[in-house]
Design a protein around this motif. Structure first.
Motif, PDB file in Angstrom:
ATOM      1  N   ILE A 207      40.655  30.144  26.184  1.00  0.00           N
ATOM      2  CA  ILE A 207      41.737  29.540  25.404  1.00  0.00           C
ATOM      3  C   ILE A 207      41.178  28.898  24.129  1.00  0.00           C
ATOM      4  O   ILE A 207      41.791  28.972  23.059  1.00  0.00           O
ATOM      5  CB  ILE A 207      42.496  28.497  26.247  1.00  0.00           C
ATOM      6  CG1 ILE A 207      43.116  29.145  27.491  1.00  0.00           C
ATOM      7  CG2 ILE A 207      43.566  27.811  25.416  1.00  0.00           C
ATOM      8  CD1 ILE A 207      44.172  30.168  27.199  1.00  0.00           C
TER       9      ILE A 207
ATOM     10  N   VAL B 257      50.017  29.361  35.851  1.00  0.00           N
ATOM     11  CA  VAL B 257      50.661  28.048  35.730  1.00  0.00           C
ATOM     12  C   VAL B 257      52.142  28.164  35.349  1.00  0.00           C
ATOM     13  O   VAL B 257      52.980  27.448  35.917  1.00  0.00           O
ATOM     14  CB  VAL B 257      49.898  27.164  34.719  1.00  0.00           C
ATOM     15  CG1 VAL B 257      50.682  25.896  34.410  1.00  0.00           C
ATOM     16  CG2 VAL B 257      48.520  26.798  35.273  1.00  0.00           C
TER      17      VAL B 257
ATOM     18  N   ASP C 177      35.427  28.801  27.661  1.00  0.00           N
ATOM     19  CA  ASP C 177      36.880  28.678  27.712  1.00  0.00           C
ATOM     20  C   ASP C 177      37.533  29.698  26.787  1.00  0.00           C
ATOM     21  O   ASP C 177      37.443  29.605  25.558  1.00  0.00           O
ATOM     22  CB  ASP C 177      37.287  27.263  27.293  1.00  0.00           C
ATOM     23  CG  ASP C 177      38.758  26.964  27.561  1.00  0.00           C
ATOM     24  OD1 ASP C 177      39.568  27.920  27.581  1.00  0.00           O
ATOM     25  OD2 ASP C 177      39.099  25.787  27.753  1.00  0.00           O
TER      26      ASP C 177
ATOM     27  N   ALA D   6      40.380  29.484  33.785  1.00  0.00           N
ATOM     28  CA  ALA D   6      41.296  28.730  32.927  1.00  0.00           C
ATOM     29  C   ALA D   6      42.211  29.635  32.105  1.00  0.00           C
ATOM     30  O   ALA D   6      43.421  29.401  32.005  1.00  0.00           O
ATOM     31  CB  ALA D   6      40.505  27.803  32.013  1.00  0.00           C
TER      32      ALA D   6
ATOM     33  N   LEU E  38      41.534  24.685  37.473  1.00  0.00           N
ATOM     34  CA  LEU E  38      41.356  25.688  36.419  1.00  0.00           C
ATOM     35  C   LEU E  38      39.931  25.555  35.908  1.00  0.00           C
ATOM     36  O   LEU E  38      39.621  24.666  35.114  1.00  0.00           O
ATOM     37  CB  LEU E  38      42.364  25.485  35.299  1.00  0.00           C
ATOM     38  CG  LEU E  38      43.836  25.617  35.692  1.00  0.00           C
ATOM     39  CD1 LEU E  38      44.732  25.391  34.486  1.00  0.00           C
ATOM     40  CD2 LEU E  38      44.119  26.977  36.304  1.00  0.00           C
TER      41      LEU E  38
ATOM     42  N   GLY F  14      44.731  31.368  34.340  1.00  0.00           N
ATOM     43  CA  GLY F  14      45.612  30.356  34.919  1.00  0.00           C
ATOM     44  C   GLY F  14      46.654  29.862  33.936  1.00  0.00           C
ATOM     45  O   GLY F  14      47.847  29.794  34.259  1.00  0.00           O
ATOM     46  N   MET F  15      46.224  29.541  32.719  1.00  0.00           N
ATOM     47  CA  MET F  15      47.142  28.976  31.740  1.00  0.00           C
ATOM     48  C   MET F  15      48.150  30.003  31.229  1.00  0.00           C
ATOM     49  O   MET F  15      49.285  29.656  30.906  1.00  0.00           O
ATOM     50  CB  MET F  15      46.358  28.399  30.566  1.00  0.00           C
ATOM     51  CG  MET F  15      45.575  27.137  30.916  1.00  0.00           C
ATOM     52  SD  MET F  15      46.633  25.798  31.520  1.00  0.00           S
ATOM     53  CE  MET F  15      47.606  25.448  30.053  1.00  0.00           C
ATOM     54  N   THR F  16      47.749  31.272  31.149  1.00  0.00           N
ATOM     55  CA  THR F  16      48.651  32.280  30.568  1.00  0.00           C
ATOM     56  C   THR F  16      49.545  32.952  31.598  1.00  0.00           C
ATOM     57  O   THR F  16      50.697  33.286  31.305  1.00  0.00           O
ATOM     58  CB  THR F  16      47.846  33.366  29.826  1.00  0.00           C
ATOM     59  OG1 THR F  16      46.914  33.982  30.740  1.00  0.00           O
ATOM     60  CG2 THR F  16      47.081  32.771  28.651  1.00  0.00           C
TER      61      THR F  16
END
Length: 297
Positions: free
Chosen positions: A225, A109, A223, A101, A128, A104-106
């Protein structure tokens, strides 16, 4: 022949998902069609492939044996179609990818739209998740992972590398003081990323020096994040991948703690099943990510 392929596809997807409903969603058909396909396959073979209950669907002994053969046949079929499609230069179909995650998010994505724009015939099924997915059993085409990987069924390709770093908010450090040595972390609130074999032990290196910090933690989460958010809010000191907090460090929302100390280098890998033929969609996405992740710190 097409009916038999559809029946095999329904059987394999139900086995992967452990559910007729989820399998139907994956296949883009209704549940009754999936159920009829499996029932027709069982009738033709004269064996029961699943044990069904109100709560779960599980493979029988015969089902487990047949699943391996069906999956191999369907993979060969997909490879044959992909090989022909690749000759035209077009990349089509669905690409199933699992990515941690935080990474992926930073770092992934934000760039997905650019990849999809290049390949309008491709659909992306992006998961994710921080759990270790069994690519072969769960039917994923590709995984992006941080850290080592040992599995003879899989191909591993290095895309980049990163380190975990110690960070805290300016407010927290003003209230609690700034640690000057690794040992001083014992008197601080630790925010632990529950990923890896021994997540509560922080391994720190500084050149040839190495220490392990294992003290009680206040917050634990899988997580990164979420831990980043808690850290920005002043809840404690976190030991997280540098790519998760790079923007916060640049903006001054977080500060490095013990900046000479970090984790050992962790490589970022693309991992995919070791088929004889690598689908063009997998190769294209991995090549695209390599250009992005090469600069990750």
């Amino acid at each position: 022949m097409s009916d038999r392929l559809n029946q095999m596809a329904a059987f394999v997807e139900v086995a992967r998902q452990g559910s007729f409903v989820r399998a139907a969603e994956r296949l883009g058909v209704n549940v009754s069609a999936t159920s009829r396909g499996v029932a027709a396959l069982e009738a033709r073979l004269g064996v029961r492939l699943f044990q069904r209950s109100t709560r779960r669907v599980a493979l029988t002994e015969a089902g487990r044996a047949h699943y391996a053969r069906c999956e191999a046949l369907l993979n060969e079929f997909d490879d044959a179609e992909a090989a022909v499609s690749q000759l035209s230069g077009a990349i089509n179909g669905t690409l199933r990818v699992t990515i941690p995650a935080g990474l992926g998010m930073t770092h992934i994505v934000p760039f997905v739209a650019g990849f999809l724009e290049r390949h309008p015939g491709l659909e992306l099924d992006l998961s994710l998740a921080n759990r270790i997915v069994d690519l072969v059993e769960e039917g994923y085409d590709l995984a992006i992972r941080v850290g080592g990987q040992r599995d003879a069924r899989l191909v591993v390709r290095k895309l980049g590398s990163s380190r975990r770093v110690l960070v805290a908010s300016p407010d927290y450090l003003e209230r609690r003081g700034t640690p000057r040595t690794p040992a001083a972390l014992a008197s601080h609130t630790r925010l632990v990323l529950e990923v890896g074999l021994a997540p509560r032990v922080w391994r720190l290196v500084n050149g040839a020096d190495e220490v392990a910090i294992d003290t009680p933690s206040r917050v634990r989460s899988s997580d990164a994040i979420a831990l980043r958010r808690l850290c920005v809010d002043g809840s404690g000191i976190a030991f997280v991948p540098g790519f998760v907090v790079a923007d916060d460090l640049a903006a001054g929302r977080l500060k490095r703690v013990l900046p000479r100390w970090a984790s050992p280098v962790q490589e970022i890998h693309a991992i995919y099943p070791a088929n004889r033929f690598i689908p063009a969609k997998v190769r294209a996405f991995v090549d695209y990510l390599e250009g992005i992740l090469r600069e990750v710190q």
